[in-house]
Design a protein around this motif. Structure first.
Motif, mmCIF file in Angstrom:
data_model
loop_
_atom_site.group_PDB
_atom_site.id
_atom_site.type_symbol
_atom_site.label_atom_id
_atom_site.label_comp_id
_atom_site.label_asym_id
_atom_site.label_seq_id
_atom_site.Cartn_x
_atom_site.Cartn_y
_atom_site.Cartn_z
ATOM 1 N N TRP A 1 -66.261 86.751 -80.242
ATOM 2 C CA TRP A 1 -65.501 87.972 -80.009
ATOM 3 C C TRP A 1 -65.474 88.352 -78.543
ATOM 4 O O TRP A 1 -64.405 88.700 -77.998
ATOM 5 C CB TRP A 1 -66.107 89.103 -80.837
ATOM 6 N N GLY A 2 -66.623 88.342 -77.897
ATOM 7 C CA GLY A 2 -66.661 88.741 -76.504
ATOM 8 C C GLY A 2 -65.852 87.823 -75.613
ATOM 9 O O GLY A 2 -65.076 88.275 -74.770
ATOM 10 N N GLY B 1 -71.731 90.938 -75.744
ATOM 11 C CA GLY B 1 -71.885 90.581 -77.148
ATOM 12 C C GLY B 1 -73.315 90.655 -77.630
ATOM 13 O O GLY B 1 -74.158 91.370 -77.080
ATOM 14 N N ASP B 2 -73.610 89.878 -78.673
ATOM 15 C CA ASP B 2 -74.933 89.915 -79.303
ATOM 16 C C ASP B 2 -76.051 89.477 -78.372
ATOM 17 O O ASP B 2 -77.208 89.834 -78.583
ATOM 18 C CB ASP B 2 -74.941 89.012 -80.546
ATOM 19 N N CYS B 3 -75.736 88.681 -77.360
ATOM 20 C CA CYS B 3 -76.783 88.163 -76.475
ATOM 21 C C CYS B 3 -77.160 89.150 -75.390
ATOM 22 O O CYS B 3 -78.071 88.871 -74.604
ATOM 23 C CB CYS B 3 -76.352 86.840 -75.853
ATOM 24 N N ASN C 1 -66.211 93.089 -78.786
ATOM 25 C CA ASN C 1 -64.792 93.183 -78.460
ATOM 26 C C ASN C 1 -64.557 94.173 -77.322
ATOM 27 O O ASN C 1 -63.830 93.881 -76.355
ATOM 28 C CB ASN C 1 -64.020 93.613 -79.707
ATOM 29 N N GLN C 2 -65.186 95.342 -77.398
ATOM 30 C CA GLN C 2 -65.009 96.337 -76.342
ATOM 31 C C GLN C 2 -65.634 95.884 -75.030
ATOM 32 O O GLN C 2 -65.071 96.098 -73.950
ATOM 33 C CB GLN C 2 -65.614 97.671 -76.786
ATOM 34 N N PHE D 1 -63.692 95.215 -71.472
ATOM 35 C CA PHE D 1 -64.152 95.883 -70.254
ATOM 36 C C PHE D 1 -64.375 94.871 -69.130
ATOM 37 O O PHE D 1 -63.907 95.073 -68.001
ATOM 38 C CB PHE D 1 -65.447 96.654 -70.540
ATOM 39 N N VAL D 2 -65.088 93.774 -69.426
ATOM 40 C CA VAL D 2 -65.390 92.778 -68.396
ATOM 41 C C VAL D 2 -64.105 92.098 -67.908
ATOM 42 O O VAL D 2 -63.926 91.886 -66.699
ATOM 43 C CB VAL D 2 -66.394 91.739 -68.928
#
Length: 612
Positions: free
Chosen positions: A113-114, A417-419, A514-515, A519-520
């Motif tokens: 997602w990211g 993300g999750d990481c 996702n957000q 942003f990045v």
């Protein structure tokens, strides 16, 4: 892209930075030299024939083909790409385009997602993008539970990374990042399908780490007997095993004990993934089992959820949790809360009630492990090699409010993300100031009513406390040490300290990734134009997560919708609201059409129960 050189006397590989174009053109030049070195005909029968052929006059050269205009070639590429036809020679054209490429080299690790959110925000004129990931597709993870019982097809949940990169003219490398040299800005990559284990290096100007996470084991023994649900392979394995168990249970040679074990499904973890898997399984039992497996009664199938917290879906509003538990009770889904899994045997799960200490054992044919997230090997190694004091979180890489990794050269490495996680500096002091401001009578004591009003304000600013503030009565009972019906500031501070230790800054969800990716991507685009203007750079906004609500399908045509600010819904039409949200979040028209076809096929013909 890079040439690998093995130094004499050593087995390690030394990277030599070379551009993609230079190496590619060198190979073309070598090929042309070989063509001039050998004659066109390869039938070397005898030296006599060769000499005779050489004395003959050479044939006239073929007339040159008319060169197509650049506009024609570009138009043909656009048309063929639009209809999904691969363009022959597109790699060559890309190499020509990237010769002396002035664009910054942006490397993205991961394809979740990211990563995809970053890709969708990038300006192709500014960056030369390379994606490194062991999977060459993006997976729509929220709908994975629907694929475990044939509600959706696996292909409907994935989109090729190369197709997503086509807009940018980017590159994809099917490999796994093993290490990062932050000083020299190099990523060490091992090819996934390289049996020799050869490695290469990818240079970068900016790096985005979006490698996701692994399931947290909590030190439980026997997890090799469990299934996980984080990839398309996991969904395929569960689907095959579910169908296999029903087929075995239908055989006349299967004993009653074996039958009970095969038809028992245990979910360890009461989060959205575990709840939705149980819900999909319940729908399969009631909608398809009777017709396809007449020898098996739905009452013979047992679905159990073991949750360590006091409620399932404990990150949702308390009303959602209670509504889901009530529905599962009506559906004969066994929900065990406040219990911890102690051990997983080959055919059974042992868990312990945390309040009584009593241990129970439940058999299973399929056991799904879905409890929390942990670091991947890459993230673990990175946290250890970063400067001392820059990383203190045990579950993810710490970043600042701009998603830049703490301890790395500023502005070059991001993690999402999750990481990744954003630490909360002075978290307790900030919330304590809010409490003092809302102490209406100024007595430094908050009554239950005052704290209840303040809770919504705290959750709005610090969504992480939602889990803890959702049970105010139990908070008062635990932290009201003098049992006077109020909480003074010291008691509240003690609660906040415990809350800060037991939670992360943001939940590990697709919505957060996702957000963060958007942003990045937006920030990198903007920085490209203002990097030499420190005032403009300092004025760029920080990342601010906006909770847009949470969704979970709970079976029987119902979905739990947590819309935030205390707004919840789970009645008529909730399933279609749940579907419409996920339908709108698809990354391509292709997957939208496939989802519509799958939902239509399931409504008309039932689920696909093929075992493959």
């Amino acid at each position: 892209m890079l040439r690998l050189i093995r130094t004499q006397g050593h087995q390690h590989i030394r990277p030599v930075a070379r551009s993609i174009t230079a190496s590619f053109q060198r190979s073309l030049q070598n090929g042309q030299q070989h063509q001039h070195r050998f004659p066109a005909s390869r039938n070397f029968a005898s030296s006599t024939k060769i000499n005779q052929a050489s004395s003959a006059p050479p044939p006239p050269p073929p007339p040159p083909k008319a060169k197509k205009s650049r506009l024609f070639r570009v138009g043909r590429a656009v048309i063929l790409t639009g209809v999904g036809v691969p363009v022959v020679g597109s790699v060559l054209k890309a190499e020509e385009i990237h010769q002396n490429d002035p664009r910054q080299r942006l490397v993205i690790l991961g394809s979740g997602w990211g990563a995809v959110s970053v890709i969708n925000q990038l300006d192709p004129k500014k960056f030369h993008v390379t994606v490194v990931s062991p999977t060459n597709y993006f997976l729509f993870t929220p709908l994975l539970p629907s694929a475990t019982v044939g509600t959706l097809e696996l292909r409907s949940l994935i989109e090729p990374v190369r197709r997503l990169l086509s807009r940018l003219g980017g590159y994809y490398l099917e490999g796994r990042a093993d290490d990062i040299d932050f000083e020299n800005q190099l990523v060490e990559v091992a090819g996934v399908n390289d049996s020799e284990g050869r490695k290469f290096y990818v240079p970068y100007d900016k790096l985005v780490i979006a490698v996701g996470s692994e399931s947290m084991t909590h030190g439980v023994e026997g997890l090799e007997h469990c299934n996980f649900l984080k990839s398309i392979t996991d969904a395929r394995d569960i689907r095959r095993k579910v169908m296999e168990n029903f087929e075995k249970a239908s055989l006349p040679t299967t004993t009653d004990e074996e039958r009970r074990q095969l038809l028992s499904f245990v979910v360890c973890g009461g989060g959205p993934t575990g709840v939705e898997f149980a819900a999909e399984l319940y729908d399969f039992l009631n909608e398809d089992l009777v017709g396809y497996f007449p020898a098996i009664s739905p009452e013979e199938v047992q679905v159990s959820i073991i949750q360590s917290a006091e409620h399932i879906l404990n990150t949702y509003d308390l009303k959602i949790s209670e509504m889901t538990e009530a529905k599962f009770k009506r559906d004969n889904i066994n929900v065990v809360t406040n219990s911890r899994v102690v051990k997983v045997n080959p055919t059974s799960v042992v868990y312990k009630d945390k309040s009584t200490g009593k241990q129970e054992e439940v058999p299973f044919g399929v056991c799904l492990w879905s409890t929390g997230v942990g670091m991947t090997p890459l993230v673990k190694s990175l946290v250890q090699k970063l400067p001392a004091g820059s990383q203190s979180n045990k579950h993810a890489i710490e970043t600042d409010r701009y998603m830049r990794v703490l301890g790395t050269p500023e502005g070059t490495v991001y993690a999402i993300g999750d990481c990744a996680t954003i630490p909360q500096p002075h978290f307790v002091d900030q919330v304590m100031n809010m409490l003092k401001e809302n102490d209406t009578n100024g007595d430094n004591v908050l009554s239950y009513e005052e704290f209840q009003v303040l809770a919504n304000k705290i959750i709005a600013k610090h969504n992480v406390l939602k889990v803890f503030l959702g049970h105010l009565d139990k908070v008062f009972e635990e932290y009201d040490k003098d049992h006077n019906g109020t909480l003074d500031l010291d008691e509240i501070r003690a609660f906040l300290v415990d809350a800060e230790k037991g939670c992360t800054a943001l939940p590990a969800t697709a919505q957060v990734a996702n957000q963060q990716g958007k942003f990045v991507g937006t920030r990198i685009n903007t920085l490209h134009d203002i990097e030499n203007d420190p005032v403009a750079v300092a004025a760029l906004p920080q990342f601010n997560y906006k909770h847009l609500g949470s969704l979970a399908y709970i079976g029987g045509g119902d979905a739990a919708l947590d819309l935030g600010q205390g707004l919840v819904y789970g009645g008529i039409g909730s399933e279609y609201m749940w579907r419409s949200v996920y339908f709108s979040e698809q990354v391509s028209i292709r997957t939208r059409l496939l989802l519509l076809m799958d939902w239509s096929k399931r409504a008309l013909f039932g689920r696909d129960i093929s075992k493959f």
